[in-house]
Scaffold this active site. Structure first.
Site, PDB file in Angstrom:
ATOM      1  N   CYS A  65      34.999 -37.569 -51.625  1.00  0.00           N
ATOM      2  CA  CYS A  65      36.022 -36.521 -51.442  1.00  0.00           C
ATOM      3  C   CYS A  65      36.476 -36.401 -49.990  1.00  0.00           C
ATOM      4  CB  CYS A  65      35.497 -35.171 -51.912  1.00  0.00           C
ATOM      5  SG  CYS A  65      35.120 -35.161 -53.654  1.00  0.00           S
ATOM      6  N   HIS A 102      43.859 -32.684 -52.700  1.00  0.00           N
ATOM      7  CA  HIS A 102      43.051 -32.025 -51.681  1.00  0.00           C
ATOM      8  C   HIS A 102      42.222 -33.051 -50.927  1.00  0.00           C
ATOM      9  CE1 HIS A 102      38.842 -31.121 -53.622  1.00  0.00           C
ATOM     10  NE2 HIS A 102      39.288 -32.273 -54.039  1.00  0.00           N
ATOM     11  N   ASP A 121      50.015 -25.222 -58.143  1.00  0.00           N
ATOM     12  CA  ASP A 121      50.354 -26.420 -58.915  1.00  0.00           C
ATOM     13  C   ASP A 121      51.265 -27.332 -58.095  1.00  0.00           C
ATOM     14  OD1 ASP A 121      50.245 -27.969 -61.246  1.00  0.00           O
ATOM     15  OD2 ASP A 121      52.145 -27.145 -61.966  1.00  0.00           O
ATOM     16  N   HIS A 122      50.924 -28.634 -58.110  1.00  0.00           N
ATOM     17  CA  HIS A 122      51.701 -29.636 -57.379  1.00  0.00           C
ATOM     18  C   HIS A 122      51.746 -29.368 -55.874  1.00  0.00           C
ATOM     19  CE1 HIS A 122      52.736 -30.720 -61.459  1.00  0.00           C
ATOM     20  NE2 HIS A 122      53.069 -31.902 -60.988  1.00  0.00           N
ATOM     21  N   GLU A 143      36.617 -29.425 -62.399  1.00  0.00           N
ATOM     22  CA  GLU A 143      37.273 -30.313 -61.420  1.00  0.00           C
ATOM     23  C   GLU A 143      37.416 -31.709 -62.012  1.00  0.00           C
ATOM     24  OE1 GLU A 143      36.639 -30.489 -56.730  1.00  0.00           O
ATOM     25  OE2 GLU A 143      35.191 -31.709 -57.815  1.00  0.00           O
ATOM     26  N   HIS A 149      43.115 -33.766 -58.244  1.00  0.00           N
ATOM     27  CA  HIS A 149      42.569 -33.524 -59.585  1.00  0.00           C
ATOM     28  C   HIS A 149      43.583 -32.770 -60.421  1.00  0.00           C
ATOM     29  CE1 HIS A 149      38.570 -34.510 -58.033  1.00  0.00           C
ATOM     30  NE2 HIS A 149      38.826 -33.704 -57.019  1.00  0.00           N
ATOM     31  N   HIS A 180      42.848 -36.997 -51.984  1.00  0.00           N
ATOM     32  CA  HIS A 180      42.779 -37.400 -53.386  1.00  0.00           C
ATOM     33  C   HIS A 180      43.181 -36.150 -54.173  1.00  0.00           C
ATOM     34  CE1 HIS A 180      38.931 -35.369 -52.820  1.00  0.00           C
ATOM     35  NE2 HIS A 180      38.881 -35.210 -54.129  1.00  0.00           N
TER      36      HIS A 180
HETATM   37 NI    NI Z   1      37.967 -33.567 -55.140  1.00  0.00          NI
END
Ligand code: NI
Length: 406
Positions: free
Chosen positions: A304, A285, A349-350, A393, A312, A310
């Site tokens: 961020c 994200h 997911d992914h 997170e 998580h 980037h």
């Molecule tokens: Ni983040």
């Protein structure tokens, strides 16, 4: 509904609980610190400062977490980190640095620190080790938390169901020979810390009650060897209730949480049951408002805002609450909770949340927005059973939504 965002701060410090002029036996009984001498002993502390509020419609955040992080660093580094609390950190030159007193003090200090950057602190949770901690709430309430581990075998089944019904509901866990778990129990004690000792309950009383429980359950086959459990359904929910009632005869227990494994727990507070399951998804994200300059984006979202993104591995923990079906001894069939979680977060997911997930097209993928979007989705799949939803997170940042707002 109450939405919270938590920021973790860590510090290592020495502290002395043993009081001068008290015998080793007395210090052991009150604090479990009979061996401590003048220079005390040490802990690696973790504090979670919990902020409440409503996400700002444009930034998607309750408060600027980058600013909170800096405010908390300015608090912890000069006063707590790598200090001897009894000497360097008033009022702990006078007040015993028990988890209860530390949580209260950190709540007061973090409230002042966060207010200066617009944050409203509702609680501070302090863990001094994996098995001991305390939480202070803005309402004035203080809770002490202690943990206990035990291993046991069991056959998951209810004596009120037929063999076929047990197999249908519990699957392989109902196999006659049994199976085993390494359980982790978290006990929350509630009360006013004693003005002199700084503890809600003396160490000796807590240790005595937990040791007796450990002796009863550890390395036992729960169905075959624990007479006190006979005749009731053998489920994690019923075990949590049994443990609550047993401990509540000796201790001011507010609630217990029994982890069957790191992903699944049941809890009981004397009237209501909860059941929590954790899953995870991995996503990319980027927190960035295209209408703002690079500098503004960095000020609001910190690291961020990196334009190339980037990501998580997010952990999501959903807790359902309600009353028990006494016939089966279950709150909700576990596979149902598992399927609901998978259906809710599986599509994320992914993926890149902001570029590939429709729900974030017009809203930044902040932790606050992720839990806010996930709540109605998951609650719908669970027919309104959802009581709490938490999103981890990173180890430092977690977000939660609770029904009701307590
Ligand atoms: Ni983040």
């Amino acid at each position: 509904m109450l939405l919270t965002a938590s920021r973790r701060m860590v510090f290592s410090a020495s502290r002395r609980l043993a009081r001068e002029g008290w015998s080793a036996d007395e210090n052991e009984r009150i604090y479990g610190a009979g061996r401590e001498r003048a220079w005390g002993s040490g802990e690696n502390y973790e504090a979670h400062v919990v902020l409440g509020g409503t996400p700002h419609p444009r930034t998607g955040m309750i408060v600027n977490l980058a600013a909170i992080k800096e405010a908390l660093q300015r608090l912890v580094e000069p006063r707590y980190d790598h200090h001897f609390l009894n000497l360097d950190t008033p009022p702990f030159d006078v007040v015993p640095p028990t988890p209860e007193n530390l949580a209260r003090r950190l709540l007061a200090e973090s409230t002042a620190a966060c207010r200066s950057v617009g944050g409203s602190v509702v609680a501070c949770h302090l863990a001094e080790s994996a098995s001991s901690g305390a939480t202070a709430y803005a309402s004035g309430l203080v809770e002490r938390e202690v943990a206990l581990e035990f291993s046991a075998a069991r056959r998951t089944c209810s004596p009120h169901l037929s063999d076929a019904e047990n197999r249908e509901l519990f699957g392989r866990a109902a196999a006659p020979a049994g199976h085993g778990h390494g359980y982790r129990l978290r006990v929350v004690l509630r009360g006013e810390p004693d003005g002199k000792t700084g503890v809600i309950v003396p160490h000796g009383e807590v240790d005595g009650a937990l040791s007796a429980l450990h002796a009863l359950l550890d390395h036992r086959h729960l169905n075959a060897e624990v007479a006190e459990l006979a005749g009731q359904p053998m489920t994690t929910e019923c075990l949590a209730r049994f443990i609550f009632r047993r401990l509540a005869s000796d201790l001011p227990v507010a609630r217990v949480r029994l982890h069957e494994n790191p992903r699944f727990f049941a809890d009981f507070d004397g009237s209501a049951f909860g059941m929590g399951l954790e899953t995870s998804f991995s996503a990319a994200h980027c927190l960035r408002d295209p209408g703002l300059s690079d500098e503004e984006n960095r000020r609001i979202y910190g690291k961020c805002s990196n334009p190339s993104g980037h990501g998580h591995r997010y952990a999501v923990e959903a807790t359902v609450a309600g009353s028990l079906d006494e016939r089966s001894g279950t709150l909700l069939p576990l596979p149902r909770l598992d399927r609901a979680l998978e259906r809710a977060v599986g599509p994320w997911d992914h993926r890149h949340l902001d570029r590939e997930v429709e729900a974030f097209r017009d809203r930044p993928s902040t932790g606050e927005n992720i839990v806010s979007i996930l709540w109605p989705l998951l609650d719908g799949l669970l027919d309104g059973w959802l009581a709490r939803l938490r999103l981890f997170e990173t180890a430092n940042n977690r977000f939660a939504v609770r029904r009701g707002g307590t």
